[in-house]
Design a protein around this motif. Structure first.
Motif, PDB file in Angstrom:
ATOM      1  N   TYR A  18      21.208 -75.598 -56.255  1.00 37.53           N
ATOM      2  CA  TYR A  18      21.674 -74.702 -55.486  1.00 37.53           C
ATOM      3  C   TYR A  18      23.190 -73.349 -55.579  1.00 37.53           C
ATOM      4  CZ  TYR A  18      20.913 -70.896 -51.119  1.00 37.53           C
ATOM      5  OH  TYR A  18      21.112 -70.431 -50.803  1.00 37.53           O
ATOM      6  N   SER A  21      22.413 -70.249 -61.117  1.00 38.40           N
ATOM      7  CA  SER A  21      22.468 -68.959 -62.039  1.00 38.40           C
ATOM      8  C   SER A  21      24.443 -68.683 -62.104  1.00 38.40           C
ATOM      9  CB  SER A  21      22.034 -67.592 -61.834  1.00 38.40           C
ATOM     10  OG  SER A  21      21.760 -66.665 -60.723  1.00 38.40           O
ATOM     11  N   GLY A  22      25.096 -68.786 -61.002  1.00 36.12           N
ATOM     12  CA  GLY A  22      26.185 -68.271 -61.388  1.00 36.12           C
ATOM     13  C   GLY A  22      26.498 -69.135 -62.644  1.00 36.12           C
ATOM     14  N   ALA A  23      28.183 -69.006 -62.093  1.00 37.08           N
ATOM     15  CA  ALA A  23      28.992 -70.069 -62.976  1.00 37.08           C
ATOM     16  C   ALA A  23      28.772 -71.227 -63.461  1.00 37.08           C
ATOM     17  CB  ALA A  23      31.110 -69.326 -63.002  1.00 37.08           C
ATOM     18  N   ALA A  80      26.309 -74.878 -55.505  1.00 37.71           N
ATOM     19  CA  ALA A  80      26.869 -74.343 -55.990  1.00 37.71           C
ATOM     20  C   ALA A  80      27.375 -72.999 -56.149  1.00 37.71           C
ATOM     21  CB  ALA A  80      26.338 -73.855 -57.789  1.00 37.71           C
ATOM     22  N   HIS A 154      26.513 -61.551 -57.895  1.00 39.29           N
ATOM     23  CA  HIS A 154      25.464 -62.145 -58.077  1.00 39.29           C
ATOM     24  C   HIS A 154      25.219 -61.828 -60.101  1.00 39.29           C
ATOM     25  CE1 HIS A 154      22.813 -62.578 -54.400  1.00 39.29           C
ATOM     26  NE2 HIS A 154      22.885 -60.889 -54.242  1.00 39.29           N
TER      27      HIS A 154
HETATM   28  N1  LIG Z   1      33.807 -69.371 -61.029  1.00 35.36           N
HETATM   29  C1  LIG Z   1      34.660 -69.923 -61.333  1.00 35.36           C
HETATM   30  O1  LIG Z   1      35.518 -70.642 -62.335  1.00 35.36           O
HETATM   31  C2  LIG Z   1      35.045 -70.344 -59.548  1.00 35.36           C
HETATM   32  C3  LIG Z   1      36.164 -71.456 -59.786  1.00 35.36           C
HETATM   33  C4  LIG Z   1      36.419 -71.973 -58.355  1.00 35.36           C
HETATM   34  C5  LIG Z   1      35.388 -72.928 -57.604  1.00 35.36           C
HETATM   35  N2  LIG Z   1      34.331 -71.055 -57.381  1.00 35.36           N
HETATM   36  C6  LIG Z   1      33.591 -71.074 -56.388  1.00 35.36           C
HETATM   37  O2  LIG Z   1      32.615 -71.445 -56.517  1.00 35.36           O
HETATM   38  C7  LIG Z   1      31.716 -70.471 -55.870  1.00 35.36           C
HETATM   39  C8  LIG Z   1      30.392 -70.148 -56.672  1.00 35.36           C
HETATM   40  O3  LIG Z   1      31.338 -68.773 -57.949  1.00 35.36           O
HETATM   41  P1  LIG Z   1      30.588 -68.351 -59.213  1.00 35.36           P
HETATM   42  O4  LIG Z   1      31.757 -67.706 -60.310  1.00 35.36           O
HETATM   43  O5  LIG Z   1      29.676 -69.812 -59.829  1.00 35.36           O
HETATM   44  O6  LIG Z   1      29.837 -67.633 -58.839  1.00 35.36           O
HETATM   45  P2  LIG Z   1      29.060 -65.971 -57.932  1.00 35.36           P
HETATM   46  O7  LIG Z   1      29.468 -65.352 -58.625  1.00 35.36           O
HETATM   47  O8  LIG Z   1      29.810 -66.491 -56.655  1.00 35.36           O
HETATM   48  O9  LIG Z   1      28.091 -66.538 -57.581  1.00 35.36           O
HETATM   49  C9  LIG Z   1      26.905 -67.426 -57.668  1.00 35.36           C
HETATM   50  C10 LIG Z   1      25.652 -67.764 -57.730  1.00 35.36           C
HETATM   51  O10 LIG Z   1      24.904 -67.732 -56.286  1.00 35.36           O
HETATM   52  C11 LIG Z   1      23.704 -67.135 -56.384  1.00 35.36           C
HETATM   53  N3  LIG Z   1      23.704 -66.391 -55.042  1.00 35.36           N
HETATM   54  C12 LIG Z   1      24.139 -65.586 -54.365  1.00 35.36           C
HETATM   55  N4  LIG Z   1      24.215 -64.765 -52.625  1.00 35.36           N
HETATM   56  C13 LIG Z   1      23.432 -66.059 -52.371  1.00 35.36           C
HETATM   57  C14 LIG Z   1      22.415 -66.935 -51.286  1.00 35.36           C
HETATM   58  N5  LIG Z   1      23.311 -66.210 -50.341  1.00 35.36           N
HETATM   59  N6  LIG Z   1      21.705 -67.621 -51.968  1.00 35.36           N
HETATM   60  C15 LIG Z   1      21.734 -68.406 -52.741  1.00 35.36           C
HETATM   61  N7  LIG Z   1      22.481 -67.753 -53.556  1.00 35.36           N
HETATM   62  C16 LIG Z   1      22.654 -67.423 -53.956  1.00 35.36           C
HETATM   63  C17 LIG Z   1      23.546 -65.821 -56.979  1.00 35.36           C
HETATM   64  O11 LIG Z   1      21.928 -65.779 -57.222  1.00 35.36           O
HETATM   65  P3  LIG Z   1      21.416 -64.705 -57.821  1.00 35.36           P
HETATM   66  O12 LIG Z   1      21.585 -63.235 -57.892  1.00 35.36           O
HETATM   67  O13 LIG Z   1      19.958 -65.284 -58.947  1.00 35.36           O
HETATM   68  O14 LIG Z   1      21.154 -64.680 -55.974  1.00 35.36           O
HETATM   69  C18 LIG Z   1      25.063 -65.993 -57.996  1.00 35.36           C
HETATM   70  O15 LIG Z   1      24.654 -66.442 -59.922  1.00 35.36           O
HETATM   71  C19 LIG Z   1      32.349 -69.212 -55.337  1.00 35.36           C
HETATM   72  O16 LIG Z   1      31.996 -69.895 -53.290  1.00 35.36           O
HETATM   73  C20 LIG Z   1      33.757 -69.177 -55.710  1.00 35.36           C
HETATM   74  O17 LIG Z   1      34.661 -69.472 -54.838  1.00 35.36           O
HETATM   75  C21 LIG Z   1      34.269 -70.414 -58.810  1.00 35.36           C
END
Ligand SMILES: NC(=O)c1ccc[n+]([C@@H]2O[C@H](COP(=O)([O-])OP(=O)(O)OC[C@H]3O[C@@H](n4cnc5c(N)ncnc54)[C@H](OP(=O)(O)O)[C@@H]3O)[C@@H](O)[C@H]2O)c1
Length: 165
Positions: A18, A21-23, A80, A154
Motif C-alpha cells: 500500500y 509509488s513512494g520511496a 509503505a 505524492h
Molecule cells: N523515504 C525514506 O527514506 C523513509 C525512511 C523511513 C521512513 N519513511 C516513512 O515512510 C513513509 C513513506 O515515505 P516515502 O518517502 O516512501 O513516501 P511519501 O512521499 O511519504 O509517499 C508515499 C506514497 O504514498 C502515497 N499516498 C499519499 N497519500 C496517500 C493516501 N492517503 N492513501 C494512499 N496512498 C497515499 C503516494 O502515492 P500517490 O501519489 O500515488 O497517491 C506516495 O507515492 C512515510 O511515513 C515516511 O515518514 C520514509
C-alpha cells in the motif's frame, strides 16, 4: 527489506504494498518480487504504469478501487505510506488477509539494516535486478523547494539533493 523479513515474505505468497509509488513502496515492490512473491501494488492512478514496471502483477488505483475487496486474500499487507494517512485502509486490510496473514507498517518500529541485506542490496543493484526510482533532483540551495515537493506527499520514488564539493 527489514519489514518484508519481519513479515516473513517468501516465494508464492500474495503481498500487497500500500503506497507502492513512494520511496519505500517502489523498493518494497521490487524486493517482494525478488523474494518470489506475487505482488499487488496500491497507488494513485498516475503511477500505475510505474508500479507495474517494477514487477507488480496487479496494480490497484486506491482512488478508484478498494484493494481489500480483491477476490483472493493477501498473506502480507505492507503499508509503505505511514499510519497518519493509512489508518483507515489498514483497518479494512485486516479483512483481506489469509488466516495467519500479517499486516505491517513502515511505522512499526525502526528498521535495522542487517549486513547480509546490505550485501544483497548491493548485488541486486549491481545486476540491475532492482533500481532506484528517482523523481526529481535539486541542488543544495533548492533544499526548501525540495522539502515543499516531498511534503506534498505524492513524490514518485525518491527525491535527490545534490551536494557538490
Ligand atoms: N523515504 C525514506 O527514506 C523513509 C525512511 C523511513 C521512513 N519513511 C516513512 O515512510 C513513509 C513513506 O515515505 P516515502 O518517502 O516512501 O513516501 P511519501 O512521499 O511519504 O509517499 C508515499 C506514497 O504514498 C502515497 N499516498 C499519499 N497519500 C496517500 C493516501 N492517503 N492513501 C494512499 N496512498 C497515499 C503516494 O502515492 P500517490 O501519489 O500515488 O497517491 C506516495 O507515492 C512515510 O511515513 C515516511 O515518514 C520514509
Amino acid at each position: 527489506m527489514h519489514f518484508l523479513r519481519r513479515a516473513g515474505v517468501r516465494g508464492g505468497q500474495r503481498v500487497a504494498v500500500y503506497g507502492a509509488s513512494g520511496a519505500v513502496g517502489t523498493s518494497a515492490v521490487q524486493l517482494a518480487r525478488h523474494l518470489g512473491a506475487d505482488v499487488t501494488g496500491v497507488c494513485g492512478g498516475a503511477n500505475t504504469e510505474l508500479v507495474r514496471s517494477l514487477g507488480a502483477a496487479t496494480v490497484i488505483d486506491y482512488t478508484a478501487g478498494d484493494f481489500t475487496q480483491n477476490q483472493e486474500p493477501y498473506d502480507v499487507v505492507f503499508d509503505a505510506v505511514g499510519k497518519r494517512k493509512s489508518a483507515d485502509a489498514l483497518r479494512q486490510a485486516r479483512r483481506a488477509l489469509t488466516p495467519g496473514g500479517i499486516c505491517i507498517s513502515v511505522d512499526d518500529g525502526t528498521p535495522k539494516l542487517a549486513a547480509r541485506d546490505l550485501t544483497l542490496l548491493k548485488e541486486l543493484a549491481g545486476t540491475k535486478a532492482i533500481r532506484p526510482v528517482i523523481d526529481r533532483c535539486y541542488r543544495l540551495e533548492q533544499m526548501a523547494e525540495a522539502h515543499r515537493y516531498v511534503d506534498s506527499g505524492h513524490k514518485k520514488g525518491n527525491v535527490i539533493v545534490t551536494v557538490s564539493t
